[in-house]
Design a protein around this motif. Structure first.
Motif, PDB file in Angstrom:
ATOM      1  N   ALA A  78       7.650  31.866  38.726  1.00 29.99           N
ATOM      2  CA  ALA A  78       6.661  30.771  38.747  1.00 29.99           C
ATOM      3  C   ALA A  78       7.294  29.467  38.272  1.00 29.99           C
ATOM      4  CB  ALA A  78       5.461  31.132  37.873  1.00 29.99           C
ATOM      5  N   LYS A  79       8.186  29.556  37.266  1.00 31.64           N
ATOM      6  CA  LYS A  79       8.820  28.349  36.719  1.00 31.64           C
ATOM      7  C   LYS A  79      10.019  27.880  37.529  1.00 31.64           C
ATOM      8  CE  LYS A  79       9.950  27.739  32.429  1.00 31.64           C
ATOM      9  NZ  LYS A  79       9.419  26.639  31.644  1.00 31.64           N
ATOM     10  N   GLY A  80      10.551  28.801  38.362  1.00 29.74           N
ATOM     11  CA  GLY A  80      11.820  28.501  39.019  1.00 29.74           C
ATOM     12  C   GLY A  80      12.913  28.441  37.983  1.00 29.74           C
ATOM     13  N   ARG A  81      12.858  29.391  37.013  1.00 31.22           N
ATOM     14  CA  ARG A  81      13.782  29.349  35.880  1.00 31.22           C
ATOM     15  C   ARG A  81      14.872  30.391  36.038  1.00 31.22           C
ATOM     16  NH1 ARG A  81      11.952  28.950  29.750  1.00 31.22           N
ATOM     17  NH2 ARG A  81      13.518  30.133  28.656  1.00 31.22           N
ATOM     18  N   PRO A  82      16.128  30.040  35.696  1.00 31.72           N
ATOM     19  CA  PRO A  82      17.205  31.016  35.754  1.00 31.72           C
ATOM     20  C   PRO A  82      16.883  32.200  34.849  1.00 31.72           C
ATOM     21  CG  PRO A  82      18.049  28.824  35.227  1.00 31.72           C
ATOM     22  CD  PRO A  82      16.562  28.740  35.170  1.00 31.72           C
TER      23      PRO A  82
ATOM     24  N   PRO B  65       7.443  31.075  27.904  1.00 30.79           N
ATOM     25  CA  PRO B  65       8.236  29.841  27.863  1.00 30.79           C
ATOM     26  C   PRO B  65       7.255  28.680  27.984  1.00 30.79           C
ATOM     27  CG  PRO B  65       8.225  30.699  30.084  1.00 30.79           C
ATOM     28  CD  PRO B  65       7.392  31.647  29.253  1.00 30.79           C
ATOM     29  N   SER B  66       7.726  27.461  27.870  1.00 29.24           N
ATOM     30  CA  SER B  66       6.873  26.311  28.131  1.00 29.24           C
ATOM     31  C   SER B  66       6.392  26.383  29.587  1.00 29.24           C
ATOM     32  CB  SER B  66       7.656  25.026  27.872  1.00 29.24           C
ATOM     33  OG  SER B  66       8.910  25.072  28.529  1.00 29.24           O
ATOM     34  N   ALA B  67       5.132  25.948  29.807  1.00 22.51           N
ATOM     35  CA  ALA B  67       4.482  26.167  31.105  1.00 22.51           C
ATOM     36  C   ALA B  67       4.742  25.039  32.107  1.00 22.51           C
ATOM     37  CB  ALA B  67       2.981  26.357  30.902  1.00 22.51           C
ATOM     38  N   ASN B  68       6.012  24.614  32.197  1.00 19.13           N
ATOM     39  CA  ASN B  68       6.406  23.580  33.149  1.00 19.13           C
ATOM     40  C   ASN B  68       7.291  24.205  34.229  1.00 19.13           C
ATOM     41  OD1 ASN B  68       8.080  23.721  30.575  1.00 19.13           O
ATOM     42  ND2 ASN B  68       9.567  22.939  32.069  1.00 19.13           N
ATOM     43  N   THR B  69       7.410  23.520  35.353  1.00 18.81           N
ATOM     44  CA  THR B  69       8.453  23.876  36.301  1.00 18.81           C
ATOM     45  C   THR B  69       9.782  23.618  35.606  1.00 18.81           C
ATOM     46  OG1 THR B  69       7.077  23.197  38.135  1.00 18.81           O
ATOM     47  CG2 THR B  69       9.431  23.296  38.561  1.00 18.81           C
TER      48      THR B  69
ATOM     49  N   PRO C 149       9.505  17.925  31.992  1.00 18.69           N
ATOM     50  CA  PRO C 149       9.127  17.936  30.578  1.00 18.69           C
ATOM     51  C   PRO C 149       8.101  19.032  30.298  1.00 18.69           C
ATOM     52  CG  PRO C 149       8.951  15.714  31.513  1.00 18.69           C
ATOM     53  CD  PRO C 149       9.188  16.647  32.657  1.00 18.69           C
ATOM     54  N   SER C 150       8.137  19.610  29.112  1.00 18.82           N
ATOM     55  CA  SER C 150       7.148  20.626  28.737  1.00 18.82           C
ATOM     56  C   SER C 150       5.750  20.017  28.798  1.00 18.82           C
ATOM     57  CB  SER C 150       7.421  21.128  27.321  1.00 18.82           C
ATOM     58  OG  SER C 150       8.641  21.812  27.275  1.00 18.82           O
ATOM     59  N   PRO C 151       4.757  20.833  29.178  1.00 20.65           N
ATOM     60  CA  PRO C 151       3.392  20.313  29.320  1.00 20.65           C
ATOM     61  C   PRO C 151       2.676  20.198  27.984  1.00 20.65           C
ATOM     62  CG  PRO C 151       3.493  22.612  30.001  1.00 20.65           C
ATOM     63  CD  PRO C 151       4.871  22.243  29.582  1.00 20.65           C
TER      64      PRO C 151
ATOM     65  N   THR D 223      19.793  20.795  31.855  1.00 20.33           N
ATOM     66  CA  THR D 223      19.320  19.410  31.703  1.00 20.33           C
ATOM     67  C   THR D 223      17.812  19.420  31.831  1.00 20.33           C
ATOM     68  OG1 THR D 223      19.850  19.182  34.022  1.00 20.33           O
ATOM     69  CG2 THR D 223      21.237  17.958  32.458  1.00 20.33           C
ATOM     70  N   HIS D 224      17.174  19.547  30.691  1.00 17.25           N
ATOM     71  CA  HIS D 224      15.728  19.582  30.606  1.00 17.25           C
ATOM     72  C   HIS D 224      15.145  18.190  30.714  1.00 17.25           C
ATOM     73  CE1 HIS D 224      15.503  23.537  28.457  1.00 17.25           C
ATOM     74  NE2 HIS D 224      14.492  23.580  29.270  1.00 17.25           N
ATOM     75  N   TYR D 225      13.864  18.133  30.878  1.00 18.30           N
ATOM     76  CA  TYR D 225      13.058  16.960  30.538  1.00 18.30           C
ATOM     77  C   TYR D 225      13.440  15.695  31.281  1.00 18.30           C
ATOM     78  CZ  TYR D 225      13.367  19.928  26.353  1.00 18.30           C
ATOM     79  OH  TYR D 225      13.437  20.973  25.494  1.00 18.30           O
TER      80      TYR D 225
HETATM   81 MG    MG Z   1      10.986  25.107  28.042  1.00 16.57          MG
END
Ligand code: MG
Ligand code: TXA
Length: 344
Positions: A54-58, A141-145, A149-151, A233-235
């Motif tokens: 859902a996040k597209g997270r590694p 995890p934080s609920a962002n793509t 930035p974290s929501p 590279t977040h945010y």
């Molecule tokens: Mg996060």
């Protein structure tokens, strides 16, 4: 997965609905005191896999397990040291995550294959109620793509994850606005992997010497941060963000601002409320106050998202160091800026 995402309130009936979704292996985003989390059953590998999707997270980036009573720590982790107990007593429920050696029941899908597990007891009442009612430990995890930035509001979650998760609990804007402090307790000296509201000083006051992951203070592309998530590279907003440090910051920012405006770019400025009058009101985005760091952390991610919504191509930010939580704020802001700082 395309699902209709239900927008729930934080009423007791709605939290019952969310708890059922979690019990059945589904995903629910929920408010915590730091940022919104994207929750699934931490002991169900397929729920964790859905979170990554859902996040597209590694999937090498481990998840934090959220609990509602300290007994859970002993089910999830082994060799729990006395300093962990001290920290749990002092800061839980609250914005502190501790890393401990994991027990067998925690699946590799949740820890990204690591032999350790990150655990936190959030203090937000809706989060605690959800954990208790669902009867599961919630990996969140934080609920962002991934990369955004974290929501800090349910609206941010919907922008990123609508159609990808079963539900979002709307608990209004969060209080702290940046993610929990992470401290690794598996080594000789406790190590901060991610700075947050709970500072090094607050930890050292209780447990003695604490070190900080050196990659946080000396970013070096050849060194891997100890928290896998800190390497991404977040945010980053879509526009180019610069932090400006000078004797006369407003004067310097206005000079940079006018130049880019003259060249035809869309430019935004990030500044505390007390400095807003130095800048063009059309283009200044207010990030809290000079008198209280929490007002800055609470607004930071929202301000970065606004820059994107407004199509900003260049963003000049004042720096926000002079608070107790200033280290954590600057850690996030520097990452968002790709460490681009203009010193005058
Ligand atoms: Mg996060
Ligand atoms: O405030 C918070 O902590 C929020 C709310 C929702 O609780 N959660 C959050 O999760 O920020 P996430 O997934 O966005 O960030 C978790 C960070 C990542 O950098 C990850 O690499 C690190 O924690 N982490 C998790 N488990 C770890 C472990 N076993 N060892 C080292 N780092 C770990």
């Amino acid at each position: 997965m395309e699902t209709e995402t239900k927008l729930l309130s934080d009423s007791s009936q709605d939290i019952d609905i969310a708890a059922d979704i979690l019990k059945n292996g589904g995903l629910v985003a929920f408010p915590t005191e730091t940022v919104y989390g994207l929750g699934g059953n931490a002991l169900n590998p397929s729920a964790s896999q859905h979170i990554y999707a859902a996040k597209g997270r590694p999937s090498d980036n481990p998840l934090i397990v959220h609990i509602a009573d300290t007994a859970a720590v002993y089910e999830l982790a082994e060799n729990v040291p006395d300093i962990a107990k001290t920290l749990m007593e002092a800061f839980w429920p609250g914005p502190l995550t501790i890393i401990l050696p994991k027990k067998e029941i925690v699946p590799d899908a949740t820890t990204g294959g690591l032999k350790t597990v990150a655990i936190r007891m959030p203090s937000h009442p809706a989060a605690l109620e959800l954990i208790k009612k669902s009867g599961v430990y919630i990996a969140a995890p934080s609920a962002n793509t991934s990369g955004r930035p974290s929501p800090t509001t349910a609206e941010h979650v919907m922008t990123d994850l609508n159609g990808k998760i079963e539900a979002v609990i709307d608990g209004g804007a969060v209080g702290i606005g940046i993610e929990s402090t992470i401290v690794d307790l598996t080594g000789k000296v406790p190590t901060i992997l991610r700075p947050g509201f709970i500072t090094k000083k607050m930890l050292e006051h209780l447990i003695g010497k604490v070190q900080v992951d050196p990659t946080l203070t000396h970013p070096d592309p050849n060194m891997r941060p100890l928290a896998p998530g800190m390497k991404y590279t977040h945010y980053a907003p879509a526009g180019e963000l610069y932090i400006v440090e000078a004797d006369n910051v407003p004067e310097k920012i206005n000079e940079l601002y006018r130049k880019k405006k003259f060249e035809g770019f869309r430019v935004k400025i990030l500044a505390p409320q007390e400095h807003a009058h130095y800048y063009d009101d059309k283009d200044v985005i207010i990030v809290g106050s000079t008198t209280d760091g929490i007002t800055v952390s609470a607004r930071l991610y929202s301000a970065l998202r606004e820059c994107d919504d407004l199509g900003a191509e260049y963003i000049y930010s004042e720096s926000f160091k002079d608070y107790e939580i200033g280290g954590a704020i600057m850690n996030r802001l520097l990452k968002a800026a790709g460490h681009k700082v203009i010193y005058v």
